[in-house]
Every structure is written in C-alpha cells, then in structure tokens.
Write a protein that holds these residues in place. Structure first.
Motif, short mmCIF file in Angstrom:
data_model
loop_
_atom_site.label_atom_id
_atom_site.label_comp_id
_atom_site.label_asym_id
_atom_site.label_seq_id
_atom_site.Cartn_x
_atom_site.Cartn_y
_atom_site.Cartn_z
N THR A 1 0.82 -1.22 0.00
CA THR A 1 0.00 0.00 0.00
C THR A 1 0.85 1.27 0.00
O THR A 1 0.64 2.15 -0.85
N PRO A 2 1.85 1.40 0.91
CA PRO A 2 2.66 2.63 0.85
C PRO A 2 3.36 2.83 -0.49
O PRO A 2 3.43 3.95 -1.01
N LYS A 3 3.86 1.72 -1.11
CA LYS A 3 4.53 1.86 -2.42
C LYS A 3 3.55 2.39 -3.46
O LYS A 3 3.85 3.28 -4.22
N ASN A 4 2.35 1.77 -3.47
CA ASN A 4 1.34 2.20 -4.43
C ASN A 4 0.98 3.67 -4.22
O ASN A 4 0.88 4.44 -5.18
N ALA B 1 0.42 9.02 -6.11
CA ALA B 1 0.46 10.46 -5.82
C ALA B 1 1.29 11.19 -6.88
O ALA B 1 0.93 12.28 -7.35
N GLN B 2 2.40 10.54 -7.28
CA GLN B 2 3.27 11.10 -8.33
C GLN B 2 2.48 11.26 -9.64
O GLN B 2 2.56 12.27 -10.32
N ILE B 3 1.73 10.23 -9.97
CA ILE B 3 0.96 10.25 -11.23
C ILE B 3 -0.14 11.31 -11.16
O ILE B 3 -0.35 12.07 -12.12
N LYS B 4 -0.79 11.39 -10.01
CA LYS B 4 -1.88 12.36 -9.84
C LYS B 4 -1.34 13.78 -10.03
O LYS B 4 -1.93 14.60 -10.75
N THR B 5 -0.20 14.05 -9.43
CA THR B 5 0.39 15.39 -9.57
C THR B 5 0.69 15.69 -11.04
O THR B 5 0.38 16.77 -11.55
N LEU B 6 1.27 14.71 -11.71
CA LEU B 6 1.59 14.89 -13.13
C LEU B 6 0.32 15.16 -13.95
O LEU B 6 0.29 16.06 -14.80
#
Ligand code: PLP
Length: 443
Positions: free
Chosen positions: A185-188, A193-198
């Motif tokens: 879960t933490p890795k996902n 979050a990185q993808i959402k920001t992008l």
C-alpha cells in the motif's frame, strides 16, 4: 575495446556478442524439450523467449497450420479478410475485457506497441485535442526495439545509445512488490500520488500512459499489484488520459488469468498482444481498442483515416495457429490458473531457505528472484555470476537467461509439477555451488 571477429559465421544473433563459433543447433523441439544436434536434451525454462505456452510442436497447432497452408497462405489484408482472422478476432474479443471492441493486426510485440502509440496519438488529433501528444512510461519498462517502443523504454540500458532519436516521455517509478510484501500500500500510494500530480499539471498534454501490467518483463521481472492497476485506471478516467496495457508478455495466461486486464478487472483503452498469441509458433500481434477510440477513425474524412499496415498483416497461417492456440488455452484453463500455487509451494521448499537469493516474486506462471550480490543490472548486464549460473544450468539440461542478477522461471504451461520441482531443485543446488566456489575465488 573493439573485439574484431575473424570468424566466418554470417549470422548476427540478437542481443549477443558475435559468437566466435556457430551457436549450437537445435534440431527438434517437443513439449518443454529442445534437442540439440549433439543429442543433448534441454528443458525450455523460458518458453523460448516467453512465447511458447502449450509446449513446442503441439500436434493440434501443427495440424491447424498445415491445413491452413494447403488452402490459403497469404493475402493482402487491406482488400480481403479470411476465416482464420475472423475466428481469431471473435475468439479474442470473447475473453478480453468487455470494453474491447476492435482489433488491428501487426507482426510482433514492438509493432503492436508502435500501433498503440500511433492510435492514441491520432485519436486525440481526430477529436481536436491536439495538445495531447505526450506519453508516460514506467522505470525499467521494455516495450520493444523499434524507435517508438524504445522511446517508452528509454530508462533502460538497451536504448540509451539512441536517446537523440527518441521522443521524450515522463517516467514514473514501477511500484515493485515481492512475495508476502507488507509494503504494497505505501509503495502504491507514493507512485499514485506522483501520477496524480503529473496529471493535475499536464493532463491536457498527455495522450496516454503505457504500462506492462502486473509483470514487467525485460526490465527485471518486476511485479506490481492488482490494486495499483485499479487505482491507475481510475486516475486515467478522471484525468482523461488513455490507459495502454502492453500485454505482449502478460497476455494469454501468463498472469494466471487470460490477461492482466481480466485478472485485475480493469478496462484499459488499448491492449497490445503478441508472443503467446499463436502459442509461440509463428509471429503475429494485435492491438485491441475500445469502441470510442475506433469511432473517431470511422469516417470518410481522409485526414482522420489511419494510414498504417504491414505486408504480412494477419497472415492466415499465423492466424490459424492462433485460433487453435486460443482453443487450447480455453480448454486447458486449469493449467495456467493453478501454476502460481505450485510455484509458491516449491519456493517455500527449495528457495526460501537459500541465503543466496532474495526478493522472490511470483505472478501466475512467472516466478523470479534476485541473486543476492552487490552487482546490479544497470552496470553488470550479463555479469559473470549470472553468466556462470546460466552455463552451469545449461550443462545440467536447463535453459535459463538471467536478466542481470534476476533469475526467472517461465515455462510452457504443459510442464508437470514434478518437472517444475526438478527446476527448483537444480536451481538451488547450482546457486549454492556457484556462490560457494565464487566466495573461495574471491577470498
Ligand atoms: C512487454 C513487451 N513488450 C514488447 C516486446 C517486444 O516484442 P517483440 O520482441 O516481439 O518485438 C517485448 C519483448 O520482450 C515485451 O516483453
């Protein structure tokens, strides 16, 4: 330093140093076995570059090929269709996610990816969102050796020499997981979050995101979770980014289900298929798409037409092999469905106690682990240790091709539990012997 070769072998083999002598000739293949000209029998533990799923020279596929070759060998697919292509399209759509509607044939994994990129790109052009031209890929991704496919995999050691030829992509970390991993879960969450920001910043420029779903192949048999794909699919929907699955490796049972898409119950916009499509007997590929993508090309307007095609598109003999292979896959569903349990049992008995391996992972019919050394894939591709292991395993009658420090098992599905046990047993014995002698050498 250059290594001028003075041998007369006219054949240049893929990914290989030019061999000083001709490579061993395989004269026969049946089931999981390869037979060399010198009579040696070798077990195909890598499904001949991940393509073979039912075993070599499967009699029913050979019969289908023979019958097809006697009646129709090849036809220009721009002007005609044929029964095997029609049956194959029908059979594939029955087992693909229900939003998949149309299928475009090509010849191999790389071209199926090129096609997906071009379709995704032109889709946005066709509907007037012309700024959406960029693609996102994943670290350690591998999608083939044509320029578009290389662009997607540009974080890899294989493609770096061609950087100036390739288009730029954004690269996201692949959220790797291992057997019994407690940190999924933490890795996902970090990667999502990185993808959402992008997406928040640039979705109006992003045409699509391309992923090897559940299992990344050549980049090191890395695996991600079903829940990651599900959350990724939701983000793509929310931000209007096309989700493209490269299932060239994961298709046709490798994940334990027909496709990674069906296993994860996600609905990508485009799926690339090849390798196992013909059972691993003839080259063929297909890119499958949603109705919504197809509809934007379905117009008399010349500027919206898709100008793409290959000489051997939907070759009838390859399609006949694929129809029969699909029939076998449906009939033998239990074989690939149950393989993960057998792998896990064997892992616990043979590899878990081995101190020279780490990061065991398994998904369906693919199991992998890392050799516990400080060498790494980036700088030591084909490093001595895994090269030695490969040679020792071959001498023991097992065909392996480690990826740097990563050793993986990917057999045809017809392998028996006893044969798989022999592989695990031999692996652990050879790894122990190698590390023991290596340690002595380096003292
Ligand atoms: C996930 C993936 N995509 C694409 C390719 C390229 O396929 P091909 O070698 O048939 O061009 C490969 C090949 O290994 C692959 O593993």
């Amino acid at each position: 330093m250059a290594n001028p070769s003075n041998n007369s072998n006219p054949i240049w083999h893929p990914f290989a140093l030019h061999p000083q002598e001709k490579l061993p000739q395989v004269i026969k293949a049946y089931g999981i076995w390869l037979e060399l000209a010198n009579g040696k029998k070798i077990m195909d533990c890598i499904s001949s570059w991940w393509v073979n799923i039912h075993g070599h020279c499967h009699p029913e596929i050979i019969e289908a090929i023979t019958n097809q070759a006697k009646s129709l060998d090849q036809i220009v697919f721009a002007d005609f269709s044929h029964e095997s292509a029609d049956n194959l399209a029908q059979g594939l759509l029955e087992i693909l996610p229900s939003n998949m509607a149309k299928l475009y044939f090509t010849d191999d994994g790389s071209t199926s990816v090129e096609l997906a990129l071009k379709l995704a790109y032109q889709y946005w052009q066709n509907i007037g969102l012309t700024a959406k031209t960029k693609f996102i890929g994943f670290s350690d991704g591998y999608h083939g050796d044509t320029v578009g496919a290389m662009s997607l995999g540009q974080s890899s050691i294989f493609t770096r020499k061609f950087n100036q030829l390739m288009f730029n992509i954004e690269i996201i970390d692949y959220p790797k997981i291992y057997f019994n991993d407690s940190k999924i879960t933490p890795k996902n969450d970090t990667v999502l979050a990185q993808i959402k920001t992008l997406f928040e910043q640039k979705a109006n420029e992003i045409a699509g995101i391309v992923i090897e779903p559940l299992i990344q192949g050549a980049g090191g048999m890395n695996m991600c979770s079903v829940s990651f794909l599900q959350d990724l699919a939701k983000l793509c929907k929310t931000y209007n980014v096309l989700l493209i699955y490269d299932e060239v490796l994961t298709g046709f049972g490798r994940t334990g289900d027909y496709f990674a898409a069906t296993k994860s119950q996600t609905r990508p916009d485009l799926i690339c298929l090849s390798k196992g499509i013909t059972g691993g007997i003839l080259p063929l590929a297909a890119t499958v798409m949603s109705q919504a993508i197809f509809d934007t090309f379905d117009t008399v307007e010349l500027t919206k037409r898709f100008f793409h095609g290959h000489s051997y598109t939907a070759n009838p003999i390859a399609c006949a092999a694929a129809v029969k292979s699909l029939e076998l896959l449906k009939r033998n569903h239990g074989q690939f469905n149950n393989m993960e349990n057998i792998h896990i049992d064997l892992y616990k008995r043979y590899l878990a106690p081995n101190i020279y391996i780490k990061n065991y992972r398994v998904c369906g019919c693919i199991a992998a682990f890392d050799l516990n050394t400080k060498l790494n894939l980036e700088t030591d591709y084909g490093n001595n240790l895994s090269q030695l292991l490969k040679e020792n395993l071959l001498a023991a009658g097992l065909l392996f091709r480690p990826l740097g420090n990563v050793v993986y098992i990917m057999t045809p599905y017809c392998i028996t539990a006893n044969e798989l046990e022999l592989i695990y047993n031999t692996l652990t014995t050879k790894i122990n012997a190698l590390f023991t002698s290596y340690a002595k050498l380096n003292k």
